[in-house]
Motif scaffolding. Structure first.
Motif, short mmCIF file in Angstrom:
data_model
loop_
_atom_site.label_atom_id
_atom_site.label_comp_id
_atom_site.label_asym_id
_atom_site.label_seq_id
_atom_site.Cartn_x
_atom_site.Cartn_y
_atom_site.Cartn_z
N ASP A 8 1.03 -1.22 -0.18
CA ASP A 8 -0.31 -0.05 -0.31
C ASP A 8 0.72 1.01 -0.25
OD1 ASP A 8 -2.46 -1.15 0.08
OD2 ASP A 8 -1.74 -1.63 2.54
N LYS A 9 0.06 2.51 -0.74
CA LYS A 9 0.81 3.64 -0.49
C LYS A 9 0.56 4.82 0.84
CE LYS A 9 1.46 4.63 -5.33
NZ LYS A 9 2.79 5.30 -5.67
N MET A 10 1.46 5.02 1.15
CA MET A 10 1.35 6.02 3.03
C MET A 10 1.40 7.14 2.24
SD MET A 10 3.43 3.46 4.74
CE MET A 10 4.66 2.52 4.53
N ALA A 18 12.82 14.90 10.11
CA ALA A 18 13.12 13.70 9.39
C ALA A 18 12.25 13.26 8.39
CB ALA A 18 13.73 12.45 10.07
N SER A 19 12.67 12.87 7.42
CA SER A 19 11.69 12.06 6.51
C SER A 19 10.97 10.71 6.95
CB SER A 19 12.15 11.60 4.83
OG SER A 19 12.37 13.29 3.99
N VAL A 20 9.33 10.92 7.28
CA VAL A 20 9.12 9.27 7.02
C VAL A 20 7.85 9.16 6.63
CG1 VAL A 20 9.46 9.71 10.03
CG2 VAL A 20 7.66 11.02 9.09
N ASN A 92 2.47 10.60 -1.47
CA ASN A 92 1.76 9.74 -1.46
C ASN A 92 2.80 8.47 -1.49
OD1 ASN A 92 -1.15 7.62 -3.28
ND2 ASN A 92 -0.18 8.36 -0.88
N PRO A 93 3.71 8.11 -1.61
CA PRO A 93 4.71 7.13 -2.12
C PRO A 93 4.97 5.37 -1.41
CG PRO A 93 5.89 8.05 -0.25
CD PRO A 93 4.64 8.58 -0.94
N SER A 94 5.16 5.13 -1.88
CA SER A 94 4.79 2.81 -1.41
C SER A 94 6.65 3.10 -1.22
CB SER A 94 5.06 2.20 -2.68
OG SER A 94 6.48 2.17 -3.45
N LEU A 95 6.47 1.88 -0.01
CA LEU A 95 7.83 1.99 1.00
C LEU A 95 8.96 1.82 -0.17
CD1 LEU A 95 9.18 1.01 2.98
CD2 LEU A 95 8.70 -1.04 3.37
N ALA A 96 8.70 1.43 -1.47
CA ALA A 96 10.19 1.50 -2.08
C ALA A 96 10.57 2.61 -2.88
CB ALA A 96 9.37 0.30 -3.22
N GLU A 97 9.64 3.58 -3.33
CA GLU A 97 9.58 4.76 -3.70
C GLU A 97 10.73 5.72 -2.80
OE1 GLU A 97 5.62 4.74 -6.42
OE2 GLU A 97 5.51 5.46 -4.77
N PHE A 98 9.70 5.79 -1.26
CA PHE A 98 10.35 5.97 -0.28
C PHE A 98 12.10 5.96 -0.14
CE2 PHE A 98 11.25 6.43 4.24
CZ PHE A 98 11.30 7.76 4.50
#
Length: 112
Positions: A8-10, A18-20, A92-98
């Motif tokens: 899922d995207k977060m 910090a970026s979270v 609105n990134p996915s974990l991989a995109e983040f």
């Protein structure tokens, strides 16, 4: 309802500089990758949906969950006040995109 952090995207956010990743739905603690940190945002009795404090696990007034590759509070402390230190970034990134954006190694999806 819980979120699947691997599919899922977060929402992107900044907390204490910090970026979270932020999710309105709880993040299952068993899904948190090794070396990552997961916290809950807790609201107050008067404003339960507004983040007031960062806690390990919000038993009431859950205002969202945070996934971070950095520790955001001292291990022995029960909470850390948010004050004006939480801002949504509009992404609105996915974990991989983040991970790609932050230039950090992306954890592999666990096999269950």
């Amino acid at each position: 309802m819980q979120i699947n952090i691997y599919k899922d995207k977060m929402l992107g956010a900044r907390l204490f500089g910090a970026s979270v990743l932020y999710s309105a739905a709880p993040i299952p603690r068993e899904d948190v990758p090794q070396g990552w940190y997961c916290y809950d945002l807790r609201g107050t009795a008067r404003h339960p949906d507004e983040p007031h404090a960062l806690v390990d696990l919000a038993e009431e007034n859950h205002a969202g969950s945070i996934l971070s590759c950095l520790p955001l509070k001292k291990g022995g402390s029960q909470f850390r006040l948010i004050k004006d230190m939480f801002q949504m970034t509009g992404t609105n990134p996915s974990l991989a995109e983040f991970c790609a954006e932050e230039k950090i190694r992306c954890p592999e999806t666990p096999v269950r």
